[in-house]
Structure formats: structure tokens, C-alpha cells
Design an enzyme around this catalytic site. Structure first.
Site, PDB file in Angstrom:
ATOM      1  CB  SER A 190      -3.112   0.241 -11.317  1.00  0.00           C
ATOM      2  OG  SER A 190      -2.400  -0.678 -11.227  1.00  0.00           O
ATOM      3  N   PRO A 191      -6.344  -1.677  -9.923  1.00  0.00           N
ATOM      4  CG  PRO A 191      -5.026  -3.574  -8.873  1.00  0.00           C
ATOM      5  CD  PRO A 191      -5.127  -3.018 -10.292  1.00  0.00           C
ATOM      6  CB  ALA A 238      -7.382  -4.913  -3.012  1.00  0.00           C
ATOM      7  CE1 TYR A 298      -2.158  -6.433   2.128  1.00  0.00           C
ATOM      8  CE2 TYR A 298      -2.266  -6.090  -0.073  1.00  0.00           C
ATOM      9  CZ  TYR A 298      -1.817  -5.664   0.829  1.00  0.00           C
ATOM     10  OH  TYR A 298      -2.374  -4.650   0.953  1.00  0.00           O
ATOM     11  N   GLY A 301      -1.375   3.421 -12.198  1.00  0.00           N
ATOM     12  CA  GLY A 301      -2.492   3.817 -10.772  1.00  0.00           C
ATOM     13  C   GLY A 301      -3.320   5.325 -10.306  1.00  0.00           C
ATOM     14  NE  ARG A 302       1.760   6.303  -8.015  1.00  0.00           N
ATOM     15  CZ  ARG A 302       3.345   6.022  -7.484  1.00  0.00           C
ATOM     16  NH1 ARG A 302       4.003   6.702  -6.479  1.00  0.00           N
ATOM     17  NH2 ARG A 302       4.183   5.373  -8.116  1.00  0.00           N
TER      18      ARG A 302
HETATM   19  C1  LIG Z   1      -4.242   4.321  -3.400  1.00  0.00           C
HETATM   20  C2  LIG Z   1      -3.549   3.319  -4.065  1.00  0.00           C
HETATM   21  C3  LIG Z   1      -3.988   1.852  -2.927  1.00  0.00           C
HETATM   22  C4  LIG Z   1      -3.864   0.575  -4.073  1.00  0.00           C
HETATM   23  N1  LIG Z   1      -4.005  -0.734  -4.206  1.00  0.00           N
HETATM   24  C5  LIG Z   1      -3.913  -0.980  -4.067  1.00  0.00           C
HETATM   25  C6  LIG Z   1      -4.901  -2.550  -4.297  1.00  0.00           C
HETATM   26  O1  LIG Z   1      -5.439  -2.787  -4.252  1.00  0.00           O
HETATM   27  N2  LIG Z   1      -4.657  -3.705  -5.260  1.00  0.00           N
HETATM   28  C7  LIG Z   1      -3.117  -3.454  -5.609  1.00  0.00           C
HETATM   29  O2  LIG Z   1      -2.682  -4.743  -6.366  1.00  0.00           O
HETATM   30  N3  LIG Z   1      -2.295  -2.646  -5.830  1.00  0.00           N
HETATM   31  C8  LIG Z   1      -2.888  -1.748  -5.184  1.00  0.00           C
HETATM   32  N4  LIG Z   1      -1.885  -0.557  -5.031  1.00  0.00           N
HETATM   33  C9  LIG Z   1      -1.159   0.131  -5.724  1.00  0.00           C
HETATM   34  C10 LIG Z   1      -1.413  -0.201  -6.861  1.00  0.00           C
HETATM   35  O3  LIG Z   1      -2.417  -0.553  -8.266  1.00  0.00           O
HETATM   36  C11 LIG Z   1      -0.148   0.151  -8.431  1.00  0.00           C
HETATM   37  O4  LIG Z   1       0.278  -1.289  -8.610  1.00  0.00           O
HETATM   38  C12 LIG Z   1       1.187   1.407  -7.370  1.00  0.00           C
HETATM   39  O5  LIG Z   1       0.536   2.349  -7.623  1.00  0.00           O
HETATM   40  C13 LIG Z   1       2.128   0.989  -8.853  1.00  0.00           C
HETATM   41  O6  LIG Z   1       1.991   2.092  -9.937  1.00  0.00           O
HETATM   42  P1  LIG Z   1       1.679   3.869 -10.477  1.00  0.00           P
HETATM   43  O7  LIG Z   1       3.258   4.006 -10.283  1.00  0.00           O
HETATM   44  O8  LIG Z   1       0.761   3.690 -12.099  1.00  0.00           O
HETATM   45  O9  LIG Z   1       0.804   4.379  -9.110  1.00  0.00           O
HETATM   46  C14 LIG Z   1      -2.258   1.252  -4.854  1.00  0.00           C
HETATM   47  C15 LIG Z   1      -1.789   2.512  -4.199  1.00  0.00           C
HETATM   48  C16 LIG Z   1      -2.188   3.293  -4.378  1.00  0.00           C
HETATM   49  C17 LIG Z   1      -1.424   4.785  -4.992  1.00  0.00           C
END
Ligand SMILES: Cc1cc2nc3c(=O)[nH]c(=O)nc-3n(C[C@H](O)[C@H](O)[C@H](O)COP(=O)(O)O)c2cc1C
Length: 362
Positions: free
Chosen positions: A23-24, A58, A185, A329-330
Site C-alpha cells: 500500500s502507498p 503519495a 486530499y 500497508g502496515r
Molecule cells: C506510515 C503510513 C503512511 C501512509 N501514507 C499513505 C499514502 O501516502 N497514501 C495513501 O493512500 N495511504 C497512505 N496510508 C494508508 C495506507 O496505505 C493504508 O491504506 C492503511 O494503513 C490501512 O492499511 P493497513 O491496515 O494494511 O495498514 C499510510 C499509512 C501509513 C501507516
């Protein structure tokens, strides 16, 4: 045949080797928008880890489109060039590299989270931000960031910035462009009645609020090669049921239009528009039902994200047909090698990097 986490996903002319996407995730580690050694190691190691797609954080289409001064940017050819080696490395590993093209809108000009995510005043290195309406984001701490309602000229400029950013990204080898329509955003700000009180053809009705985000998706699709896919990340809901806001019905209405505008996959997230949001729960797979609802409304592929952490859970998501792509993501912050480990755990034979072959069997 039942599809599983390791069934390749064909989108346009690309075969994504498995259904895992990194994930981004903003790293707040760029210098003036330029990728640094951090990005090379961070993105590169996740490609070594076997994910089918590694999506960049992003990546701002203009300096004013950054969230923080440490955001990655692609507003010049030199910025794109700084990513090229990393992109080549990822492709050589068999990963499909994607770039999330973004404009932060009224949520820009803040410090990185480890410095509090608080507004940076203009005279201390911050900047004025653009939004559909001149209503600043209500940061819990610090003075509001000066926020300008966009004119039609501003909108044309931002569209041109997305167009150039996409062209540059393709030039250096990215194979997926993801347009960021989520998390409060700029483009989400147009969609949501919480942040859009324009009285021109870009505010008011659903059609009007969707107009500019759709124009941007069309613009990116227009310059992105036909053989390569475009993704769009949406917030399925604002989680603000007590006021006029963006919700699941709006998302279900939007996704066919996004597909018509050229989106091949909808990446379904949620929230981010306002600090009052009431997130019901964020346990395992908490946004998967939103992905399912979106999938019912479109023929485009759908990715689910949020609280997906185990191989079994990701595999079941695909096997049960709840989504086409598992986006983590995480978990990828904890484990860059999630996909290789998932293959081991699920008993699937995948190619390992030859350098790591000795670590393959316990
Ligand atoms: C450190 C961090 C930075 C993130 N930056 C972005 C981002 O740049 N663009 C975006 O769409 N989501 C961003 N997110 C959200 C994640 O892409 C993801 O959607 C969110 O963490 C939920 O997924 P997860 O439970 O697998 O972490 C970010 C999340 C984290 C933890």
C-alpha cells in the site's frame, strides 16, 4: 478455477505475478521532493520481498500538493530521474512498480507525524494550500493553513500537473499510475460536501462534485499508455453520518464513472476528510465490506485494504472473491518479505531471489 493469492492478475497488458500490493505509505524522507537512499532501500526491499505490486507513497504533482516538506514529488524531470534506478530495480525483481499521484489540497503544509503533523506557518517554510473552498482543515493544534478556493485556472494548472507527472512516471518505467482520490486530499475534497461548498459546476450536486476528480482521472488515462493500468484510490465513506458527507452510496455511484474515465482498478480505502470522523472499528479487514460494495457497482477490478495482516486472511479474501487484490500497508512495515513468507506458509512454490535461496527452507 478458484483464484488465490498467487494467481496472477492480468490488467490491460500487464501480468501482475500475485495479488499482493504494498500500500502507498508516506515516508516523509524526501529532500525537496527528491527520492533519497531511504526510498531506494524501502521500495527495493519490498520488491525483493515478492509483492506483485509496490506502490510508492503519495507523490506530489506540485510543491504545493505535498502534505509535508518531506513528501516525495514528481513535479520535474529531475524528480522522476531520481526514482528511475529504484523503478528499474523493482522491475528486475519481477514486481510491478506503481506510483500514487497526489495533491494534498487543504491538508498540506504540515510537519511529519513524528513532529506532530502540525501546520507549518508560511513564514516558517510552509505554503498556502489549494482546496475547492476557502475553508481550512481544522487541525486540532496550530494556526489554520491559509486556504485558497481554486479558480478554474487553478484547476487547469493542477490537471496539467497530473498530466505531466504521469508522463514523467511512465518515462522512468512505472507501470501503474494510481490517482489519489482518498483520505481528505484535494480530489476527495471536491467529492465531499464536507469540504466542497462551491456554487459553480464543480459543487453542489453529485455530478458537479465528481466533475473535477473525473477530469483528472481522464487526463491521467489520456497520457498513460493503453497497455498499462490506471488505479484510483477512493475513500468509500467520510465516516460522518450526522452531516452531509461522502458515503458508500456516493462511492457506488462514482465507481462506474471512474471506470468509464479509464480506471482499471478501484483501491478502496476510507476516511480522512475531517477530524470528527467516527471510525466504527478498525479490526481485521475492516474495509473489506466497502470493497465488496464497490465491486458490486463496477466491472473494474477492486483492491481491498485495511487490517489485512496474515497470509491466510489475504488468500481467503481472493479465494472468496471479495476483492481482486490484497493491499497491505502496515504489515509491510513490519515485514518486507510478507509475500515470500505467505508463499511458504500457503505451500505455494514461488521463485525466490537467488541471493536469498538459502533462507527459503527452515
Ligand atoms: C506510515 C503510513 C503512511 C501512509 N501514507 C499513505 C499514502 O501516502 N497514501 C495513501 O493512500 N495511504 C497512505 N496510508 C494508508 C495506507 O496505505 C493504508 O491504506 C492503511 O494503513 C490501512 O492499511 P493497513 O491496515 O494494511 O495498514 C499510510 C499509512 C501509513 C501507516
Amino acid at each position: 478455477m478458484t483464484e488465490s493469492l498467487f494467481t496472477p492478475l492480468a490488467l490491460r497488458d500487464i501480468d501482475i505475478p500475485n495479488r499482493v500490493m504494498v500500500s502507498p505509505m508516506c515516508q516523509y524522507s524526501a529532500e525537496d521532493g527528491f527520492a533519497t537512499e531511504w526510498h531506494r532501500v524501502h521500495l527495493g526491499s519490498r520488491a525483493v520481498g515478492g509483492a506483485g505490486i509496490v506502490m510508492t507513497e503519495a507523490t506530489a504533482v506540485s510543491p504545493a500538493g505535498r502534505i509535508s516538506p518531506g513528501d516525495l514529488g514528481i513535479w520535474s524531470d529531475d524528480h522522476a530521474d531520481a526514482l528511475e534506478e529504484t523503478v528499474t530495480f523493482m522491475r528486475d525483481r519481477g514486481t510491478v512498480p506503481g506510483i500514487q499521484l497526489a495533491h494534498a489540497g487543504r491538508k498540506g503544509s504540515v510537519t511529519p507525524p513524528w513532529d506532530g503533523g502540525t501546520p507549518i506557518p508560511v513564514d516558517e517554510g510552509g505554503w498556502e494550500v489549494l482546496a475547492p473552498s476557502a475553508d481550512p482543515y481544522p487541525h486540532p493544534e496550530g494556526d489554520p493553513v491559509p486556504t485558497q478556493a481554486m479558480t478554474r485556472d487553478d484547476m487547469d494548472r493542477v490537471k496539467a500537473q497530473f498530466r505531466l507527472a504521469a508522463e514523467r512516471a511512465h518515462e522512468v518505467g512505472f507501470q501503474i499510475a494510481e490517482v489519489h482520490l482518498a483520505h481528505g486530499y484535494l480530489l476527495h475534497e471536491f467529492l465531499s460536501p464536507v469540504t466542497n461548498d462551491r456554487d459553480d459546476e464543480y459543487g453542489g450536486s453529485f455530478e458537479n462534485r465528481a466533475r473535477f476528480p473525473l477530469e483528472v482521472v481522464e487526463t491521467v488515462r489520456d497520457v498513460w499508455p493503453d497497455e498499462l493500468p490506471v488505479f484510483v484510490r477512493i475513500s468509500a465513506t467520510d465516516w460522518l453520518p450526522d452531516r452531509p458527507s461522502w458515503d458508500l452510496d456516493g462511492s457506488a455511484q462514482l465507481v462506474p464513472l471512474l471506470a468509464d474515465a479509464g480506471a482499471d482498478l478501484i483501491d478502496v480505502s476510507s476516511g480522512g476528510i475531517h477530524p470528527d470522523q467516527q471510525v466504527p472499528e478498525s479490526g481485521p479487514g475492516y474495509q473489506i465490506p466497502y470493497a465488496e460494495r464497490v465491486a458490486d457497482a463496477t466491472d473494474a477490478a477492486v483492491g481491498a485494504v485495511g487490517g489485512i495482516t496474515t497470509p491466510e486472511q489475504a488468500d481467503q479474501l481472493i479465494r472468496n472473491g471479495r476483492a481482486d487484490l490484497a493491499i497491505l500497508g502496515r504489515e509491510h512495515l513490519r515485514n518486507p518479505y510478507f509475500t515470500l513468507e505467505a508463499a511458504h506458509e500457503l505451500g505455494v512454490d514461488v521463485e525466490w531471489p537467488k541471493q536469498y535461496e538459502r533462507g527459503r527452507f527452515r
